[in-house]
Design a protein around this motif. Structure first.
Motif, short mmCIF file in Angstrom:
data_model
loop_
_atom_site.label_atom_id
_atom_site.label_comp_id
_atom_site.label_asym_id
_atom_site.label_seq_id
_atom_site.Cartn_x
_atom_site.Cartn_y
_atom_site.Cartn_z
N SER A 49 43.01 36.75 55.97
CA SER A 49 41.53 37.04 55.88
C SER A 49 41.23 36.77 57.18
CB SER A 49 41.21 36.09 54.73
OG SER A 49 39.96 36.08 54.74
N ALA A 50 41.48 35.60 57.88
CA ALA A 50 40.92 35.49 58.98
C ALA A 50 40.85 36.44 59.96
CB ALA A 50 41.24 34.24 59.80
N VAL A 51 42.10 37.03 60.17
CA VAL A 51 42.40 38.19 60.85
C VAL A 51 41.56 39.38 60.76
CG1 VAL A 51 44.11 39.93 61.67
CG2 VAL A 51 44.65 37.70 61.64
N ASP A 52 41.58 39.56 59.55
CA ASP A 52 40.45 40.90 58.97
C ASP A 52 39.30 40.74 59.25
OD1 ASP A 52 42.85 41.99 58.03
OD2 ASP A 52 42.46 41.71 55.93
N VAL A 72 41.74 23.18 52.93
CA VAL A 72 40.28 23.57 53.31
C VAL A 72 40.89 24.65 54.36
CG1 VAL A 72 38.30 23.48 54.30
CG2 VAL A 72 39.00 21.84 52.68
N ALA A 73 40.39 25.81 54.50
CA ALA A 73 40.64 26.97 55.54
C ALA A 73 39.46 27.42 55.98
CB ALA A 73 41.55 28.20 55.00
N SER A 74 39.32 27.04 57.29
CA SER A 74 37.84 27.43 58.04
C SER A 74 38.36 28.62 59.04
CB SER A 74 37.48 26.21 58.99
OG SER A 74 37.23 24.94 58.18
N GLY A 75 37.42 29.55 58.97
CA GLY A 75 37.40 30.67 59.70
C GLY A 75 37.73 32.03 58.98
N VAL A 76 37.94 31.78 57.63
CA VAL A 76 38.28 33.02 56.77
C VAL A 76 37.35 33.99 56.59
CG1 VAL A 76 40.09 31.54 55.80
CG2 VAL A 76 37.82 31.77 54.74
N GLY A 77 37.75 35.25 55.96
CA GLY A 77 36.64 36.33 55.56
C GLY A 77 36.48 36.29 54.41
N ASP A 78 35.42 37.11 53.70
CA ASP A 78 35.04 37.03 52.19
C ASP A 78 36.23 37.54 51.40
OD1 ASP A 78 34.08 37.40 50.00
OD2 ASP A 78 32.43 38.75 50.63
N LEU A 79 36.82 36.38 50.86
CA LEU A 79 37.70 36.29 49.76
C LEU A 79 37.67 37.40 48.73
CD1 LEU A 79 38.91 32.66 49.75
CD2 LEU A 79 39.90 34.61 51.17
N VAL A 81 36.58 40.43 48.88
CA VAL A 81 36.43 41.87 49.33
C VAL A 81 38.09 41.98 49.50
CG1 VAL A 81 36.21 43.59 51.34
CG2 VAL A 81 34.62 41.84 50.69
N PRO A 82 38.58 43.15 48.74
CA PRO A 82 39.84 43.45 48.85
C PRO A 82 40.37 43.83 50.21
CG PRO A 82 38.95 44.36 46.83
CD PRO A 82 37.92 43.96 47.71
N PRO A 83 41.52 43.66 50.65
CA PRO A 83 41.88 44.35 51.82
C PRO A 83 42.42 45.57 51.63
CG PRO A 83 43.49 42.43 51.08
CD PRO A 83 42.37 42.51 50.27
N PRO A 84 42.39 46.51 52.43
CA PRO A 84 42.71 48.06 52.16
C PRO A 84 43.94 48.54 51.54
CG PRO A 84 41.87 47.79 54.66
CD PRO A 84 42.20 46.20 54.01
N GLU A 85 45.09 47.42 51.83
CA GLU A 85 46.33 47.63 51.40
C GLU A 85 46.50 46.92 49.91
OE1 GLU A 85 46.73 43.70 53.57
OE2 GLU A 85 45.63 45.77 53.95
N LEU A 86 45.48 46.39 49.32
CA LEU A 86 45.62 45.80 48.10
C LEU A 86 44.57 46.16 47.12
CD1 LEU A 86 46.07 41.94 49.10
CD2 LEU A 86 47.88 43.71 48.16
N GLU A 87 44.86 46.42 45.81
CA GLU A 87 43.78 46.77 44.90
C GLU A 87 43.02 45.35 44.22
OE1 GLU A 87 45.64 49.05 41.72
OE2 GLU A 87 46.69 50.36 43.21
N LEU A 88 43.59 44.34 44.54
CA LEU A 88 42.87 43.21 44.03
C LEU A 88 42.30 42.33 45.05
CD1 LEU A 88 44.99 40.51 42.92
CD2 LEU A 88 46.00 42.48 42.86
N LEU A 93 43.95 37.11 43.77
CA LEU A 93 45.50 36.69 44.10
C LEU A 93 45.63 35.08 44.23
CD1 LEU A 93 48.36 37.50 44.92
CD2 LEU A 93 47.56 37.36 47.29
N LEU A 94 44.75 34.35 44.71
CA LEU A 94 44.82 32.99 44.83
C LEU A 94 44.54 32.38 43.56
CD1 LEU A 94 43.22 32.51 48.50
CD2 LEU A 94 45.77 32.28 47.99
#
Length: 116
Positions: A49-52, A72-79, A81-88, A93-94
């Motif tokens: 998520s951070a990379v994306d 706690v994870a700092s620097g992540v993107g919007d959880l 929003v599904p990444p392109p390779e996933l449908e969810l 997932l989490l």
């Protein structure tokens, strides 16, 4: 309360590092192998998520008390929003793995009761 922190560049090459951190922390607080695998999957998804999101860094802060553990994870993107390779979404997932997931801006918190 015990607290450990790891900060890495937000890069796919850091996957092994964040998974090793999660595994050692999980084992250190007595999580079973299945829960440690869940935790490793979670940090892998948080790093992705951070990379994306184009973040420069990902900081993972792991804390425990007598009843719960929290990551706690700092620097992540919007959880959500599904990444392109996933449908969810990553949140979906989490959510299947952990009972407590909250995101505020570029920080996400997940946790569970110790022993669960």
């Amino acid at each position: 309360m015990t607290q450990l922190e790891l900060e890495v560049p937000a890069a796919e090459a850091q996957g092994l590092v964040v998974r090793a951190f999660a595994g050692e922390v999980g084992a250190g607080i007595g999580l079973d192998e299945e829960r440690i695998a869940d935790l490793r999957l979670a940090v892998t998804e948080l790093l992705a998520s951070a990379v994306d999101a184009g973040s420069d860094r990902l900081r993972l802060t792991f804390a425990t008390d007598e009843q719960r553990w929290v990551l706690v994870a700092s620097g992540v993107g919007d959880l959500d929003v599904p990444p392109p390779e996933l449908e969810l979404s990553r949140r979906d997932l989490l959510s299947g793995l952990f009972d407590d997931i909250v995101q505020e801006g570029s920080s996400a918190r997940l946790g569970a009761a110790l022993g669960s």
